[in-house]
Design an enzyme around this catalytic site. Sequence first.
Site, PDB file in Angstrom:
ATOM      1  N   CYS A  70     -35.789  20.378 -26.249  1.00 56.90           N
ATOM      2  CA  CYS A  70     -36.194  21.957 -25.672  1.00 56.90           C
ATOM      3  C   CYS A  70     -37.223  21.796 -24.414  1.00 56.90           C
ATOM      4  O   CYS A  70     -38.276  21.213 -24.587  1.00 56.90           O
ATOM      5  CB  CYS A  70     -37.047  22.695 -26.708  1.00 56.90           C
ATOM      6  SG  CYS A  70     -37.702  24.145 -26.182  1.00 56.90           S
ATOM      7  N   CYS A  73     -40.368  23.692 -24.426  1.00 57.92           N
ATOM      8  CA  CYS A  73     -41.389  23.220 -25.431  1.00 57.92           C
ATOM      9  C   CYS A  73     -41.945  22.033 -24.825  1.00 57.92           C
ATOM     10  O   CYS A  73     -43.276  22.062 -25.228  1.00 57.92           O
ATOM     11  CB  CYS A  73     -40.633  22.704 -26.718  1.00 57.92           C
ATOM     12  SG  CYS A  73     -39.581  23.906 -27.701  1.00 57.92           S
TER      13      CYS A  73
END
Length: 145
Positions: A70, A73
């Site tokens: 991600c 993230c």
Amino acid sequence: MSNDSLHLVCPHCAAVNRIPSARLADTPTCGKCRQPLFTAKPLELDAASFERHIGRSDLPVLVDFWAPWCAPCRSMAPAFAAAAAQLEPEFRLAKLDTEAEPAIAARFAIRSIPTLILFRGGREIARQSGALDTASIVRWARSQR
């Protein structure tokens, strides 16, 4: 437990320590392994350590549910680490890789990442999805107290 002490889980050996509230800022160390109870950085949790830290700590625990693939993230990771340095010892900050621990992600119905969940007394008390900068993480966590 008396009102003037807190249970803290050691980030190194997972022993539960009882610390007087007034001594939280005095760099307390673990009674078992003698390592610092605060490291000014997020803990990496797995299934066992997640249960221990969420269930046994009297401090609010802010968990970043994330995954290595991600991009948001990964971009939020430095901000979350910086927030840990600012929020300790009021909070414990931790990260849980949803790819490595899909059962926990499913249990908390993680639909998008990154998702921050604040736990107190073993229960979810607040949730925020989406990447945030350091100031926003700190402000959001403190607003939930």
